[in-house]
Design a protein around this motif. Sequence first.
Motif, mmCIF file in Angstrom:
data_model
loop_
_atom_site.group_PDB
_atom_site.id
_atom_site.type_symbol
_atom_site.label_atom_id
_atom_site.label_comp_id
_atom_site.label_asym_id
_atom_site.label_seq_id
_atom_site.Cartn_x
_atom_site.Cartn_y
_atom_site.Cartn_z
ATOM 1 N N ALA A 3 68.202 22.204 18.873
ATOM 2 C CA ALA A 3 67.762 21.139 19.775
ATOM 3 C C ALA A 3 66.317 20.755 19.509
ATOM 4 O O ALA A 3 65.890 19.640 19.810
ATOM 5 C CB ALA A 3 67.926 21.574 21.231
ATOM 6 N N LEU A 4 65.549 21.683 18.939
ATOM 7 C CA LEU A 4 64.137 21.419 18.671
ATOM 8 C C LEU A 4 63.926 20.666 17.363
ATOM 9 O O LEU A 4 62.782 20.373 16.997
ATOM 10 C CB LEU A 4 63.356 22.733 18.647
ATOM 11 N N ILE B 23 57.608 17.950 23.239
ATOM 12 C CA ILE B 23 57.701 18.277 24.662
ATOM 13 C C ILE B 23 57.717 19.785 24.858
ATOM 14 O O ILE B 23 57.042 20.319 25.748
ATOM 15 C CB ILE B 23 58.951 17.624 25.271
ATOM 16 N N TYR B 24 58.482 20.494 24.022
ATOM 17 C CA TYR B 24 58.523 21.958 24.134
ATOM 18 C C TYR B 24 57.133 22.552 23.945
ATOM 19 O O TYR B 24 56.704 23.436 24.687
ATOM 20 C CB TYR B 24 59.481 22.553 23.105
ATOM 21 N N ASP B 25 56.388 22.081 22.942
ATOM 22 C CA ASP B 25 55.039 22.593 22.691
ATOM 23 C C ASP B 25 54.118 22.332 23.877
ATOM 24 O O ASP B 25 53.275 23.176 24.207
ATOM 25 C CB ASP B 25 54.464 21.958 21.422
ATOM 26 N N LEU B 26 54.268 21.177 24.531
ATOM 27 C CA LEU B 26 53.453 20.876 25.711
ATOM 28 C C LEU B 26 53.761 21.847 26.850
ATOM 29 O O LEU B 26 52.855 22.352 27.512
ATOM 30 C CB LEU B 26 53.708 19.445 26.175
ATOM 31 N N VAL B 27 55.044 22.103 27.068
ATOM 32 C CA VAL B 27 55.427 23.029 28.134
ATOM 33 C C VAL B 27 54.958 24.438 27.807
ATOM 34 O O VAL B 27 54.444 25.161 28.668
ATOM 35 C CB VAL B 27 56.962 23.011 28.337
ATOM 36 N N VAL C 246 54.306 15.876 31.851
ATOM 37 C CA VAL C 246 54.814 15.886 30.483
ATOM 38 C C VAL C 246 54.847 14.477 29.922
ATOM 39 O O VAL C 246 54.435 14.235 28.783
ATOM 40 C CB VAL C 246 56.227 16.517 30.437
ATOM 41 N N ALA C 247 55.322 13.520 30.707
ATOM 42 C CA ALA C 247 55.384 12.137 30.247
ATOM 43 C C ALA C 247 53.999 11.606 29.899
ATOM 44 O O ALA C 247 53.822 10.934 28.878
ATOM 45 C CB ALA C 247 56.035 11.273 31.322
ATOM 46 N N THR C 248 53.010 11.921 30.745
ATOM 47 C CA THR C 248 51.638 11.457 30.491
ATOM 48 C C THR C 248 51.079 12.075 29.216
ATOM 49 O O THR C 248 50.527 11.383 28.354
ATOM 50 C CB THR C 248 50.737 11.801 31.683
ATOM 51 N N ARG C 249 51.212 13.390 29.093
ATOM 52 C CA ARG C 249 50.639 14.069 27.924
ATOM 53 C C ARG C 249 51.339 13.693 26.624
ATOM 54 O O ARG C 249 50.711 13.628 25.563
ATOM 55 C CB ARG C 249 50.709 15.584 28.117
ATOM 56 N N ALA C 250 52.647 13.455 26.702
ATOM 57 C CA ALA C 250 53.407 13.106 25.498
ATOM 58 C C ALA C 250 53.407 11.610 25.226
ATOM 59 O O ALA C 250 53.959 11.174 24.210
ATOM 60 C CB ALA C 250 54.839 13.606 25.628
ATOM 61 N N ASP C 251 52.813 10.828 26.146
ATOM 62 C CA ASP C 251 52.779 9.376 26.024
ATOM 63 C C ASP C 251 54.196 8.809 25.920
ATOM 64 O O ASP C 251 54.526 8.037 25.015
ATOM 65 C CB ASP C 251 51.943 8.962 24.802
ATOM 66 N N LEU C 252 55.026 9.208 26.886
ATOM 67 C CA LEU C 252 56.419 8.770 26.921
ATOM 68 C C LEU C 252 56.735 8.200 28.293
ATOM 69 O O LEU C 252 56.113 8.576 29.287
ATOM 70 C CB LEU C 252 57.361 9.958 26.659
ATOM 71 N N PRO C 253 57.724 7.302 28.393
ATOM 72 C CA PRO C 253 58.199 6.890 29.714
ATOM 73 C C PRO C 253 58.740 8.104 30.468
ATOM 74 O O PRO C 253 59.293 9.022 29.861
ATOM 75 C CB PRO C 253 59.319 5.891 29.391
ATOM 76 N N ARG C 254 58.599 8.098 31.781
ATOM 77 C CA ARG C 254 59.038 9.250 32.573
ATOM 78 C C ARG C 254 60.521 9.531 32.377
ATOM 79 O O ARG C 254 60.937 10.687 32.288
ATOM 80 C CB ARG C 254 58.757 9.009 34.065
ATOM 81 N N SER C 255 61.338 8.484 32.305
ATOM 82 C CA SER C 255 62.783 8.668 32.134
ATOM 83 C C SER C 255 63.103 9.347 30.796
ATOM 84 O O SER C 255 64.007 10.188 30.714
ATOM 85 C CB SER C 255 63.510 7.329 32.230
ATOM 86 N N THR C 256 62.354 8.987 29.751
ATOM 87 C CA THR C 256 62.564 9.600 28.436
ATOM 88 C C THR C 256 62.175 11.070 28.467
ATOM 89 O O THR C 256 62.898 11.934 27.947
ATOM 90 C CB THR C 256 61.750 8.868 27.362
ATOM 91 N N ALA C 257 61.021 11.364 29.078
ATOM 92 C CA ALA C 257 60.575 12.752 29.189
ATOM 93 C C ALA C 257 61.582 13.578 29.981
ATOM 94 O O ALA C 257 61.926 14.705 29.596
ATOM 95 C CB ALA C 257 59.196 12.811 29.842
ATOM 96 N N ALA C 258 62.075 13.016 31.087
ATOM 97 C CA ALA C 258 63.036 13.733 31.924
ATOM 98 C C ALA C 258 64.324 14.020 31.151
ATOM 99 O O ALA C 258 64.895 15.116 31.240
ATOM 100 C CB ALA C 258 63.345 12.924 33.176
ATOM 101 N N PHE C 259 64.783 13.046 30.387
ATOM 102 C CA PHE C 259 66.011 13.225 29.603
ATOM 103 C C PHE C 259 65.869 14.381 28.624
ATOM 104 O O PHE C 259 66.731 15.270 28.549
ATOM 105 C CB PHE C 259 66.336 11.931 28.844
ATOM 106 N N HIS C 260 64.780 14.379 27.868
ATOM 107 C CA HIS C 260 64.604 15.424 26.857
ATOM 108 C C HIS C 260 64.318 16.786 27.487
ATOM 109 O O HIS C 260 64.766 17.816 26.964
ATOM 110 C CB HIS C 260 63.479 15.032 25.895
ATOM 111 N N LEU C 261 63.601 16.813 28.593
ATOM 112 C CA LEU C 261 63.370 18.079 29.292
ATOM 113 C C LEU C 261 64.694 18.704 29.728
ATOM 114 O O LEU C 261 64.921 19.912 29.539
ATOM 115 C CB LEU C 261 62.462 17.860 30.506
ATOM 116 N N ASP C 262 65.559 17.884 30.290
ATOM 117 C CA ASP C 262 66.842 18.414 30.754
ATOM 118 C C ASP C 262 67.740 18.825 29.606
ATOM 119 O O ASP C 262 68.517 19.782 29.730
ATOM 120 C CB ASP C 262 67.539 17.389 31.646
ATOM 121 N N ARG C 263 67.647 18.159 28.451
ATOM 122 C CA ARG C 263 68.422 18.594 27.283
ATOM 123 C C ARG C 263 67.924 19.954 26.784
ATOM 124 O O ARG C 263 68.710 20.787 26.353
ATOM 125 C CB ARG C 263 68.309 17.562 26.149
#
Length: 253
Positions: A37-38, A46-50, A62-79
């Motif tokens: 998955a990585l 995202i994993y490295d940020l966490v 996570v979305a702010t630090r990764a410069d991603l939309p919140r929905s995108t960050a949430a999707f990848h976090l949950d995966r």
Amino acid sequence: MILTLRPRSSFVKIHRFRCRLRVMGIIADNRAEAIAALADPIRRRIYDLVAAASDLIGRDEVATRADLPRSTAAFHLDRLVEAGVLTTEYRRLSGRSGPGAGRPAKLYRTTATELVGSVPERHYELAGELLAAAAERADRDGVSIHEAVSAQARDIGAAVAHDHPELEAALDACGYDPVTDENGTVTLCNCPFHSLADRHTELICGANLALVGGMVEATDDPRTAHLVPRAGHCCVEIRAARDGADDTVTPTP
């Protein structure tokens, strides 16, 4: 191919053992699919940020630090949670409780244990524990390292069988990939210590024989383990009766 994911500030606690030892936690689950998955660069970022966060971290951060939309960050976090490389916890970030305190936020952190994956399946963590414990045993009991490795491997085999009372299940847990034919002969299609056996054939094949022999004895299986070196397989075979199999180790290409 072997991949190891070691979370920051975490370790696997391994208990000392002798005869009736429990090996769950020493034999790592093969998590190649989870680690895969990585391979996605966004998920890896995202994993490295966490992993770098000093505490649990939320989707917005996570979305702010990764410069991603919140929905995108949430999707990848949950995966990553589904893959088993992240875990979650709910907490009110305001520090307040009761009515008006707001809903708890979903927070993320890395898992507390290492994830190890390999294709084909390998268990070098088990080999490391076996050899380290055998070295201690040799010093303590005043025996040769070969004797200590054999005794320790037999004890570990018995412990695996304690967790997996059926012989084939015990062999599977160690990654041997057993296949049983119509005569009851079990061929071990995979060596979980392949690279070590290639370089240190006599020592590791002897350990394999003792490890499998310990499983056979502890499961009260009527068959016996023999050294039958062959290319592309484990050097051990389990047979219903002795039929000329050689119990000496012969190096194979």
